[in-house]
Design a protein around this motif. Structure first.
Motif, PDB file in Angstrom:
ATOM      1  N   ASN A 144       0.801  -1.227   0.000  1.00 28.82           N
ATOM      2  CA  ASN A 144       0.000   0.000   0.000  1.00 28.82           C
ATOM      3  C   ASN A 144       0.834   1.279   0.000  1.00 28.82           C
ATOM      4  O   ASN A 144       0.287   2.372  -0.061  1.00 28.82           O
ATOM      5  CB  ASN A 144      -0.914   0.020   1.233  1.00 28.82           C
ATOM      6  CG  ASN A 144      -1.854  -1.162   1.273  1.00 28.82           C
ATOM      7  OD1 ASN A 144      -2.479  -1.499   0.279  1.00 28.82           O
ATOM      8  ND2 ASN A 144      -1.964  -1.797   2.434  1.00 28.82           N
ATOM      9  N   ARG A 145       2.140   1.123   0.058  1.00 33.19           N
ATOM     10  CA  ARG A 145       3.004   2.291   0.242  1.00 33.19           C
ATOM     11  C   ARG A 145       2.954   3.252  -0.930  1.00 33.19           C
ATOM     12  O   ARG A 145       2.814   4.469  -0.748  1.00 33.19           O
ATOM     13  CB  ARG A 145       4.451   1.838   0.474  1.00 33.19           C
ATOM     14  CG  ARG A 145       5.388   2.959   0.904  1.00 33.19           C
ATOM     15  CD  ARG A 145       6.825   2.466   0.968  1.00 33.19           C
ATOM     16  NE  ARG A 145       6.915   1.260   1.793  1.00 33.19           N
ATOM     17  CZ  ARG A 145       7.958   0.418   1.777  1.00 33.19           C
ATOM     18  NH1 ARG A 145       8.979   0.657   0.962  1.00 33.19           N
ATOM     19  NH2 ARG A 145       7.979  -0.628   2.556  1.00 33.19           N
ATOM     20  N   TYR A 146       3.027   2.721  -2.135  1.00 33.74           N
ATOM     21  CA  TYR A 146       3.077   3.583  -3.318  1.00 33.74           C
ATOM     22  C   TYR A 146       1.826   4.445  -3.420  1.00 33.74           C
ATOM     23  O   TYR A 146       1.911   5.665  -3.644  1.00 33.74           O
ATOM     24  CB  TYR A 146       3.244   2.741  -4.582  1.00 33.74           C
ATOM     25  CG  TYR A 146       3.207   3.549  -5.858  1.00 33.74           C
ATOM     26  CD1 TYR A 146       4.317   4.287  -6.264  1.00 33.74           C
ATOM     27  CD2 TYR A 146       2.052   3.589  -6.643  1.00 33.74           C
ATOM     28  CE1 TYR A 146       4.282   5.046  -7.426  1.00 33.74           C
ATOM     29  CE2 TYR A 146       2.016   4.347  -7.806  1.00 33.74           C
ATOM     30  CZ  TYR A 146       3.123   5.066  -8.190  1.00 33.74           C
ATOM     31  OH  TYR A 146       3.080   5.823  -9.337  1.00 33.74           O
ATOM     32  N   LYS A 147       0.654   3.841  -3.241  1.00 35.89           N
ATOM     33  CA  LYS A 147      -0.597   4.597  -3.343  1.00 35.89           C
ATOM     34  C   LYS A 147      -0.658   5.689  -2.282  1.00 35.89           C
ATOM     35  O   LYS A 147      -1.066   6.821  -2.561  1.00 35.89           O
ATOM     36  CB  LYS A 147      -1.797   3.666  -3.204  1.00 35.89           C
ATOM     37  CG  LYS A 147      -3.135   4.383  -3.313  1.00 35.89           C
ATOM     38  CD  LYS A 147      -4.305   3.426  -3.172  1.00 35.89           C
ATOM     39  CE  LYS A 147      -5.629   4.185  -3.242  1.00 35.89           C
ATOM     40  NZ  LYS A 147      -6.793   3.273  -3.074  1.00 35.89           N
ATOM     41  N   PHE A 148      -0.248   5.367  -1.061  1.00 37.54           N
ATOM     42  CA  PHE A 148      -0.285   6.357   0.025  1.00 37.54           C
ATOM     43  C   PHE A 148       0.641   7.529  -0.292  1.00 37.54           C
ATOM     44  O   PHE A 148       0.247   8.697  -0.182  1.00 37.54           O
ATOM     45  CB  PHE A 148       0.122   5.698   1.344  1.00 37.54           C
ATOM     46  CG  PHE A 148       0.230   6.664   2.490  1.00 37.54           C
ATOM     47  CD1 PHE A 148      -0.906   7.087   3.165  1.00 37.54           C
ATOM     48  CD2 PHE A 148       1.470   7.157   2.901  1.00 37.54           C
ATOM     49  CE1 PHE A 148      -0.811   7.987   4.228  1.00 37.54           C
ATOM     50  CE2 PHE A 148       1.565   8.050   3.957  1.00 37.54           C
ATOM     51  CZ  PHE A 148       0.422   8.467   4.622  1.00 37.54           C
ATOM     52  N   LEU A 149       1.875   7.233  -0.683  1.00 38.66           N
ATOM     53  CA  LEU A 149       2.841   8.296  -0.948  1.00 38.66           C
ATOM     54  C   LEU A 149       2.410   9.158  -2.122  1.00 38.66           C
ATOM     55  O   LEU A 149       2.533  10.388  -2.081  1.00 38.66           O
ATOM     56  CB  LEU A 149       4.222   7.697  -1.193  1.00 38.66           C
ATOM     57  CG  LEU A 149       4.853   6.972   0.004  1.00 38.66           C
ATOM     58  CD1 LEU A 149       6.138   6.272  -0.414  1.00 38.66           C
ATOM     59  CD2 LEU A 149       5.135   7.944   1.151  1.00 38.66           C
ATOM     60  N   GLU A 150       1.896   8.531  -3.171  1.00 35.91           N
ATOM     61  CA  GLU A 150       1.428   9.292  -4.325  1.00 35.91           C
ATOM     62  C   GLU A 150       0.243  10.183  -3.954  1.00 35.91           C
ATOM     63  O   GLU A 150       0.131  11.313  -4.446  1.00 35.91           O
ATOM     64  CB  GLU A 150       1.036   8.337  -5.458  1.00 35.91           C
ATOM     65  CG  GLU A 150       2.222   7.751  -6.210  1.00 35.91           C
ATOM     66  CD  GLU A 150       3.010   8.811  -6.945  1.00 35.91           C
ATOM     67  OE1 GLU A 150       2.401   9.654  -7.638  1.00 35.91           O
ATOM     68  OE2 GLU A 150       4.257   8.818  -6.825  1.00 35.91           O
ATOM     69  N   THR A 151      -0.638   9.687  -3.100  1.00 33.15           N
ATOM     70  CA  THR A 151      -1.774  10.499  -2.657  1.00 33.15           C
ATOM     71  C   THR A 151      -1.304  11.700  -1.860  1.00 33.15           C
ATOM     72  O   THR A 151      -1.812  12.815  -2.022  1.00 33.15           O
ATOM     73  CB  THR A 151      -2.747   9.649  -1.824  1.00 33.15           C
ATOM     74  OG1 THR A 151      -3.230   8.556  -2.619  1.00 33.15           O
ATOM     75  CG2 THR A 151      -3.939  10.483  -1.359  1.00 33.15           C
ATOM     76  N   VAL A 152      -0.324  11.491  -0.981  1.00 36.15           N
ATOM     77  CA  VAL A 152       0.222  12.602  -0.197  1.00 36.15           C
ATOM     78  C   VAL A 152       0.861  13.633  -1.120  1.00 36.15           C
ATOM     79  O   VAL A 152       0.624  14.846  -0.986  1.00 36.15           O
ATOM     80  CB  VAL A 152       1.242  12.092   0.836  1.00 36.15           C
ATOM     81  CG1 VAL A 152       1.998  13.257   1.478  1.00 36.15           C
ATOM     82  CG2 VAL A 152       0.542  11.267   1.908  1.00 36.15           C
ATOM     83  N   ILE A 153       1.674  13.175  -2.070  1.00 36.86           N
ATOM     84  CA  ILE A 153       2.348  14.089  -2.997  1.00 36.86           C
ATOM     85  C   ILE A 153       1.326  14.894  -3.791  1.00 36.86           C
ATOM     86  O   ILE A 153       1.406  16.127  -3.888  1.00 36.86           O
ATOM     87  CB  ILE A 153       3.272  13.305  -3.954  1.00 36.86           C
ATOM     88  CG1 ILE A 153       4.433  12.689  -3.182  1.00 36.86           C
ATOM     89  CG2 ILE A 153       3.794  14.222  -5.056  1.00 36.86           C
ATOM     90  CD1 ILE A 153       5.210  11.656  -3.983  1.00 36.86           C
ATOM     91  N   THR A 154       0.336  14.200  -4.364  1.00 34.28           N
ATOM     92  CA  THR A 154      -0.673  14.869  -5.180  1.00 34.28           C
ATOM     93  C   THR A 154      -1.484  15.861  -4.364  1.00 34.28           C
ATOM     94  O   THR A 154      -1.769  16.980  -4.814  1.00 34.28           O
ATOM     95  CB  THR A 154      -1.609  13.825  -5.812  1.00 34.28           C
ATOM     96  OG1 THR A 154      -0.838  12.919  -6.610  1.00 34.28           O
ATOM     97  CG2 THR A 154      -2.648  14.495  -6.699  1.00 34.28           C
ATOM     98  N   SER A 155      -1.853  15.483  -3.143  1.00 35.59           N
ATOM     99  CA  SER A 155      -2.640  16.374  -2.294  1.00 35.59           C
ATOM    100  C   SER A 155      -1.847  17.614  -1.900  1.00 35.59           C
ATOM    101  O   SER A 155      -2.381  18.740  -1.900  1.00 35.59           O
ATOM    102  CB  SER A 155      -3.101  15.627  -1.040  1.00 35.59           C
ATOM    103  OG  SER A 155      -3.951  14.544  -1.370  1.00 35.59           O
ATOM    104  N   CYS A 156      -0.579  17.432  -1.544  1.00 34.54           N
ATOM    105  CA  CYS A 156       0.262  18.578  -1.186  1.00 34.54           C
ATOM    106  C   CYS A 156       0.428  19.518  -2.377  1.00 34.54           C
ATOM    107  O   CYS A 156       0.376  20.753  -2.216  1.00 34.54           O
ATOM    108  CB  CYS A 156       1.619  18.106  -0.687  1.00 34.54           C
ATOM    109  SG  CYS A 156       1.586  17.295   0.934  1.00 34.54           S
ATOM    110  N   GLN A 157       0.627  18.950  -3.565  1.00 31.34           N
ATOM    111  CA  GLN A 157       0.747  19.782  -4.760  1.00 31.34           C
ATOM    112  C   GLN A 157      -0.542  20.551  -5.018  1.00 31.34           C
ATOM    113  O   GLN A 157      -0.511  21.730  -5.394  1.00 31.34           O
ATOM    114  CB  GLN A 157       1.085  18.911  -5.963  1.00 31.34           C
ATOM    115  CG  GLN A 157       2.498  18.380  -5.968  1.00 31.34           C
ATOM    116  CD  GLN A 157       2.772  17.519  -7.184  1.00 31.34           C
ATOM    117  OE1 GLN A 157       1.936  16.718  -7.600  1.00 31.34           O
ATOM    118  NE2 GLN A 157       3.935  17.675  -7.767  1.00 31.34           N
TER     119      GLN A 157
END
Length: 312
Positions: free
Chosen positions: A130-143
């Motif tokens: 689940n790590r990739y999805k979580f990190l990508e969601t954090v990155i996208t949300s911060c952007q």
């Protein structure tokens, strides 16, 4: 000043923590992919991520071994790790909550959604499934949050302190990544130097700079070229030079800016004068240490100049 110093301080730290959450997610994502691509036995240890955060003491208070599971728990979900992703998102939420009257209405909604997501999924995202999805969601949300603020805020003092916080945090993270890449990952005693381009490529990806590097430098990833690019390129948004120039632009309209600008100009001269092509890795490490001290002094002077005025 046309705003309370405590409001300026919260906006500044909101931006720092937002940038920290995104940068740590980027770094963790890139490092995970690198660890899977490099042959077993040639990859750097997971302790590298803790060293980039300069958090060895905090880590060893809770964990004994530097393995993937422990390090990723520390970075992603540990509530006691002030430099970790979850804690940074929580700090963003608290700072936005107390400054909602000077931010767009959507800011609270988007930040609160990100906080709820991190609260529900951080612990479940330590493992690779689940790590990739979580990190990508954090990155996208911060952007998304950063972009919304940049496209809706008036260019007033609120915007200036947000941009100052974001750029200072970004410069800090960039120098940390380069320091570890040069002084630790690529030490002269390493036996698997054939994987060095993969390591440097991973560091470029953690800064979202691989595409720009290939367009401006070329397809071959070389250590000195990478260091020069992320330290001294004027157009790369995550380069140290770009961040320092952007900070100076926002400082000039502020009252009592001279002490901070003086320190910033000193840091700019130090950054411009460093030549990675004619420096050893030890000299690079010394440069980064001194530069980190410069950023600390800039932050401290920003605090004393603008954030302490109406405190009793």
């Amino acid at each position: 000043m046309t705003m309370l110093s405590r409001v300026a301080e919260r906006l500044y730290w909101m931006a720092r923590y937002l940038e920290r959450a995104e940068d740590m997610a980027r770094l963790t994502n890139a490092y995970t992919h690198m660890a899977m691509d490099i042959p077993k036995g040639a990859e750097p240890g997971w302790d590298v991520l803790v060293r980039i955060m300069d958090a060895e003491a905090a880590y060893t208070d809770h964990y004994r071994v530097y393995n993937e599971q422990n390090v990723l728990k520390f970075i992603i979900a540990d509530e006691d790790n002030v430099g970790g992703i979850y804690n940074a998102i929580r700090a963003v939420r608290e700072n936005v909550r107390t400054t909602r009257d000077v931010l767009p209405e959507e800011a609270w909604e988007y930040v609160n959604e990100l906080y709820i997501y991190a609260q529900e999924h951080a612990d479940k995202s330590i493992g690779r499934r689940n790590r990739y999805k979580f990190l990508e969601t954090v990155i996208t949300s911060c952007q998304m949050i950063s972009g919304m603020l940049s496209s809706t805020l008036s260019r007033d003092h609120a915007y200036r302190f947000i941009k100052l916080g974001r750029l200072l945090e970004r410069a800090d993270m960039t120098t940390r990544i380069i320091d570890v890449g040069a002084a630790a990952l690529l030490g002269e005693d390493r036996h698997h130097t054939t994987v060095d381009p993969l390591i440097w490529a991973s560091l470029l990806k953690s800064l979202s700079a691989m595409g720009a590097y290939r367009r401006m430098i070329g397809p071959q990833v070389e250590a000195n070229d990478v260091v020069d690019f992320v330290l001294r390129n004027e157009t790369l948004p995550r380069s140290v030079k770009f961040c320092l120039n952007g900070m100076r632009e926002e400082l000039i309209p502020l009252t009592n800016h001279k002490p901070v600008v003086k320190l910033l100009d000193r840091a700019r001269r130090k950054q411009s004068g460093f030549d990675p092509y004619n420096s050893t890795r030890e000299q690079l490490h010394t440069f980064v240490d001194e530069f980190q001290a410069s950023l600390f002094n800039i932050n401290r002077t920003i605090d004393s100049t603008w954030f302490q005025q109406d405190q009793t």
